[in-house]
Scaffold this motif. Structure first.
Motif: not given
Length: 378
Positions: A275, A277-278, A283-285, A309, A311-312
């Motif tokens: 995951p 995050k932008e 938003r999470c991609y 961005h 990393n979640n």
């Protein structure tokens, strides 16, 4: 046939060989993807590595030429809990065992991959040897000891193209600097009509200028970005002159070129479910990743870089942009589709950046430049 995997800390795994009857050393890592084992095997970024798949069943849908990410695999070994010798899929052309034997890649199945993954997570990636021979443990330990880190990491020259080649298109001309590029990057660019010129990893800034690019794509690749300092130098010389988009190793080289630093991760990010995050949109991609290094967060201060961005999972940097020039990068793989296709928009953003740069910096058509050069020669 029996196969053995010995780690540099002395841990030994014994299982069944289903690959080539050879012996190879490498850096032992793990990948958390549920599918995509063919893309893993053919990804040049795995050059020099023995890859463990955490998903327990591998090989069930076989192998098809359409899914390759390179002409030939560069991986040093493959480790699975269970492999399926008889694939069941209408696209399958042959089995994973056939592929491994064709390209001389050793593989082992029937071992506790969860235990191996926990060891790597606790102690970090480490060297190992995968063998089908009857050598003693002492002989194998000596092999590992004589395998230097440099041999396992400086792999860019082995995976890069050795010559310039063109994938024609009628749109923007993109110079793709190949540090071990996945074919998916070329596919995404040509899908958008780009005229793609692929160049070797050691191409200089002046040589790139002679190709009259509209933009420059920095590819993914294996190993430590500091092993290719000439590439960071090339990027620094072209910053501001052309729009630049970096992916994975290209992201790290972009950061180095701008004065930031990179460092090694304990066990890296490898899989199709990371995951990201932008920061602008929140938003999470879900992203596909394969890297063992990251841009050092503290090193961003004092540069012209802005984090875009994160990393979640561990909050490491996943995206950067230059605050003065048309240039950005991401640590993950937007050309990969681990299920969703959400991240391909970055290629569209790159092309929009190119068009805006051309609008603000109009130049003579290439034909006019060539005619002017010819007149000067006369």
């Amino acid at each position: 046939m029996q196969a053995r995997l010995l780690l540099e800390d002395g841990t030994l795994f014994t299982g069944t060989s289903f690959g080539a009857d050879v012996e190879k050393t490498g850096e032992v890592v793990f990948n958390t993807g549920i599918t995509g084992y063919q893309e893993v095997l053919s990804d040049p970024s795995y050059c020099g590595q023995i890859v463990t798949m955490t998903y327990p069943l591998i090989g069930n849908y076989g192998i098809t030429r359409d899914d390759f990410e390179s002409v030939a695999p560069s991986i040093h070994g493959f480790v699975v809990r269970r492999h399926e010798p008889v694939p069941s899929n209408w696209r399958a052309q042959y089995s994973i065992e056939d592929l491994l034997k064709e390209y001389g890649i050793p593989a082992i199945s029937g071992i506790d991959t969860r235990m191996l993954t926990r060891i790597i997570r606790q102690y970090g990636t480490m060297k190992g040897v995968l063998t089908t021979t009857n050598k003693s443990i002492e002989e194998l330990q000596e092999m590992i000891a004589h395998t230097t880190i440099h041999e396992l990491r400086d792999q860019v020259a082995k995976t890069s193209t050795q010559r310039i080649y063109n994938v024609p298109g009628s749109g923007e001309r993109i110079v793709l600097v190949d540090f071990g590029a996945k074919s998916g990057i070329v596919r995404e660019l040509t899908k958008r009509g780009c005229d793609v010129v692929v160049v070797p990893h050691n191409t200089t800034a002046d040589e790139i200028r002679k190709l009259h690019p509209d933009g420059i794509q920095l590819s993914n690749g294996p190993g430590d970005p500091k092993d290719v300092p000439y590439a960071a130098k090339m990027v620094s010389e072209l910053l501001g002159e052309y729009p630049i988009f970096g992916i994975c190793l290209g992201h790290q080289l972009f950061a180095l070129a701008c004065g930031a630093d990179t460092e090694s991760l304990k066990f890296g990010h490898r899989g199709g479910n990371h995951p990201v995050k932008e920061l602008e949109s929140g938003r999470c991609y879900i992203t596909s990743q394969n890297h063992g290094y990251t841009v050092t967060e503290a090193s961003i201060a004092g540069t012209d870089l802005e984090v875009t961005h994160i990393n979640n999972n561990d909050k490491t940097i996943e995206g950067l942009k230059h605050t003065q020039y048309p240039a950005f990068s991401v640590q993950y793989h937007p050309e990969a589709a681990p299920g969703p296709y959400d991240n391909s928009y970055l290629f569209d953003r790159f092309l929009e950046m190119i068009r805006e740069h051309k609008r603000l910096n109009p130049k003579k058509p290439r034909q006019a430049e060539l005619m002017a050069a010819a007149k000067g020669a006369l």
